[in-house]
Scaffold this active site. Sequence first.
Site, PDB file in Angstrom:
ATOM      1  N   LYS A  13       8.807 -11.244  -5.262  1.00 42.67           N
ATOM      2  CA  LYS A  13       9.778 -11.297  -6.363  1.00 42.67           C
ATOM      3  C   LYS A  13      11.093 -10.614  -5.980  1.00 42.67           C
ATOM      4  O   LYS A  13      12.161 -11.147  -6.212  1.00 42.67           O
ATOM      5  CB  LYS A  13       9.246 -10.580  -7.610  1.00 42.67           C
ATOM      6  CG  LYS A  13       8.067 -11.222  -8.271  1.00 42.67           C
ATOM      7  CD  LYS A  13       7.776 -10.557  -9.619  1.00 42.67           C
ATOM      8  CE  LYS A  13       7.411  -9.087  -9.539  1.00 42.67           C
ATOM      9  NZ  LYS A  13       6.156  -8.801  -8.848  1.00 42.67           N
ATOM     10  N   ARG A  88       6.236  -7.135 -18.400  1.00 40.11           N
ATOM     11  CA  ARG A  88       4.939  -7.048 -17.738  1.00 40.11           C
ATOM     12  C   ARG A  88       3.805  -7.032 -18.748  1.00 40.11           C
ATOM     13  O   ARG A  88       2.652  -6.972 -18.358  1.00 40.11           O
ATOM     14  CB  ARG A  88       4.873  -5.773 -16.903  1.00 40.11           C
ATOM     15  CG  ARG A  88       5.141  -6.009 -15.400  1.00 40.11           C
ATOM     16  CD  ARG A  88       5.063  -4.656 -14.755  1.00 40.11           C
ATOM     17  NE  ARG A  88       4.774  -4.601 -13.371  1.00 40.11           N
ATOM     18  CZ  ARG A  88       5.672  -4.428 -12.408  1.00 40.11           C
ATOM     19  NH1 ARG A  88       6.942  -4.434 -12.688  1.00 40.11           N
ATOM     20  NH2 ARG A  88       5.297  -4.266 -11.172  1.00 40.11           N
ATOM     21  N   ARG A 122       4.117  -3.470   3.742  1.00 36.36           N
ATOM     22  CA  ARG A 122       5.508  -3.485   3.257  1.00 36.36           C
ATOM     23  C   ARG A 122       6.214  -2.165   3.554  1.00 36.36           C
ATOM     24  O   ARG A 122       5.666  -1.095   3.373  1.00 36.36           O
ATOM     25  CB  ARG A 122       5.506  -3.736   1.750  1.00 36.36           C
ATOM     26  CG  ARG A 122       6.890  -3.688   1.125  1.00 36.36           C
ATOM     27  CD  ARG A 122       6.925  -4.387  -0.202  1.00 36.36           C
ATOM     28  NE  ARG A 122       6.250  -3.669  -1.264  1.00 36.36           N
ATOM     29  CZ  ARG A 122       6.198  -4.112  -2.523  1.00 36.36           C
ATOM     30  NH1 ARG A 122       6.755  -5.258  -2.851  1.00 36.36           N
ATOM     31  NH2 ARG A 122       5.575  -3.411  -3.440  1.00 36.36           N
ATOM     32  N   ARG A 153       6.221   2.789   0.211  1.00 35.87           N
ATOM     33  CA  ARG A 153       6.134   3.253  -1.173  1.00 35.87           C
ATOM     34  C   ARG A 153       4.784   3.921  -1.405  1.00 35.87           C
ATOM     35  O   ARG A 153       3.768   3.446  -0.923  1.00 35.87           O
ATOM     36  CB  ARG A 153       6.273   2.062  -2.125  1.00 35.87           C
ATOM     37  CG  ARG A 153       7.703   1.632  -2.331  1.00 35.87           C
ATOM     38  CD  ARG A 153       7.819   0.327  -3.080  1.00 35.87           C
ATOM     39  NE  ARG A 153       6.971   0.197  -4.255  1.00 35.87           N
ATOM     40  CZ  ARG A 153       7.073  -0.810  -5.129  1.00 35.87           C
ATOM     41  NH1 ARG A 153       8.000  -1.746  -4.953  1.00 35.87           N
ATOM     42  NH2 ARG A 153       6.265  -0.891  -6.154  1.00 35.87           N
ATOM     43  N   ARG A 164      -3.191  -1.740  -9.158  1.00 36.09           N
ATOM     44  CA  ARG A 164      -2.013  -2.534  -9.549  1.00 36.09           C
ATOM     45  C   ARG A 164      -2.392  -3.995  -9.733  1.00 36.09           C
ATOM     46  O   ARG A 164      -1.896  -4.668 -10.638  1.00 36.09           O
ATOM     47  CB  ARG A 164      -0.908  -2.386  -8.501  1.00 36.09           C
ATOM     48  CG  ARG A 164      -0.328  -0.983  -8.481  1.00 36.09           C
ATOM     49  CD  ARG A 164       0.576  -0.761  -7.291  1.00 36.09           C
ATOM     50  NE  ARG A 164       1.782  -1.557  -7.348  1.00 36.09           N
ATOM     51  CZ  ARG A 164       2.485  -1.921  -6.282  1.00 36.09           C
ATOM     52  NH1 ARG A 164       2.078  -1.578  -5.075  1.00 36.09           N
ATOM     53  NH2 ARG A 164       3.577  -2.619  -6.412  1.00 36.09           N
TER      54      ARG A 164
HETATM   55  P1  AMP Z   1       7.620  -2.716  -9.030  1.00 31.16           P
HETATM   56  O1  AMP Z   1       8.658  -2.152  -8.132  1.00 31.16           O
HETATM   57  O2  AMP Z   1       8.143  -3.830  -9.910  1.00 31.16           O
HETATM   58  O3  AMP Z   1       6.344  -3.087  -8.326  1.00 31.16           O
HETATM   59  O4  AMP Z   1       7.223  -1.536 -10.060  1.00 31.16           O
HETATM   60  C1  AMP Z   1       6.650  -0.330  -9.610  1.00 31.16           C
HETATM   61  C2  AMP Z   1       5.971   0.394 -10.757  1.00 31.16           C
HETATM   62  O5  AMP Z   1       6.946   0.706 -11.788  1.00 31.16           O
HETATM   63  C3  AMP Z   1       4.892  -0.403 -11.483  1.00 31.16           C
HETATM   64  O6  AMP Z   1       3.642  -0.349 -10.823  1.00 31.16           O
HETATM   65  C4  AMP Z   1       4.878   0.320 -12.849  1.00 31.16           C
HETATM   66  O7  AMP Z   1       4.207   1.561 -12.762  1.00 31.16           O
HETATM   67  C5  AMP Z   1       6.357   0.606 -13.079  1.00 31.16           C
HETATM   68  N1  AMP Z   1       7.004  -0.522 -13.799  1.00 31.16           N
HETATM   69  C6  AMP Z   1       7.979  -1.352 -13.334  1.00 31.16           C
HETATM   70  N2  AMP Z   1       8.318  -2.270 -14.255  1.00 31.16           N
HETATM   71  C7  AMP Z   1       7.530  -2.014 -15.336  1.00 31.16           C
HETATM   72  C8  AMP Z   1       7.366  -2.642 -16.604  1.00 31.16           C
HETATM   73  N3  AMP Z   1       8.085  -3.718 -16.959  1.00 31.16           N
HETATM   74  N4  AMP Z   1       6.448  -2.123 -17.455  1.00 31.16           N
HETATM   75  C9  AMP Z   1       5.713  -1.041 -17.139  1.00 31.16           C
HETATM   76  N5  AMP Z   1       5.791  -0.420 -15.947  1.00 31.16           N
HETATM   77  C10 AMP Z   1       6.685  -0.901 -15.046  1.00 31.16           C
END
Ligand code: AMP
Length: 206
Positions: A13, A88, A122, A153, A164
């Site tokens: 994404k 989400r 990654r 990360r 996740r």
């Molecule tokens: P990402 O970089 O999109 O994989 O997001 C990393 C982490 O941020 C996720 O595993 C969640 O803990 C938090 N996070 C990001 N976007 C959201 C969202 N829309 N709702 C809830 N938690 C989020």
Amino acid sequence: MKLIFLGPPGAGKGTQATGVSSHLRVPHISTGDMFRSAIKNQTPTGLEAKRYMDAGQLVPDSVVIAMVKERLAMPDCENGYLLDGFPRTVEQAEALEKFAAPDAVVDIEVPDEMLVDRLTGRRVCATCSGTFHISKLAEEKLCPVCGGELYQRDDDKPATISNRLNVYHEQTAPLIGYYAGLGRLKRIDGNARPEDVFQNILSSLE
Ligand code: AMP
């Protein structure tokens, strides 16, 4: 154009959102990046988000919805946006309908067994936020685009990844049916060369 990119963690994404947002000239808004920057700056939101992120859990809806609402009210979003990582949950999607309903939702689909390798391999650039897979890096510690430091990360470590993926299937995958029901879903095969995925996304939006 108001766009959402859906898909499991590791589907690509972020990479696709970077290319498509610059092609369409709309801001790329990644809630994950917003939280990582809040953590770096030790803001109250960052401190609250960190404990959920470290556990591979979602940050509470109320916190994310307030943050996105404030961001989408900024002048650069007047002509549209590309949201990566939001919504989400169905509750987030319902809230978004009330303040900035999307025109189209791109769902990038990749089978689970491929996601684990993509996530554990990654690496992210601390300077430009670009993401790379270790199998494609000649120099493991430096960004091939800007020369910045690469890091893994915390939530890309194996113990957190399975959480996740479970969270994705339980809480986020229902959004596929939600947006299909609204007639706005574009399904894209994410198991292809990144440049082909990019072209397929653009064609789906024509
Ligand atoms: P990402 O970089 O999109 O994989 O997001 C990393 C982490 O941020 C996720 O595993 C969640 O803990 C938090 N996070 C990001 N976007 C959201 C969202 N829309 N709702 C809830 N938690 C989020």
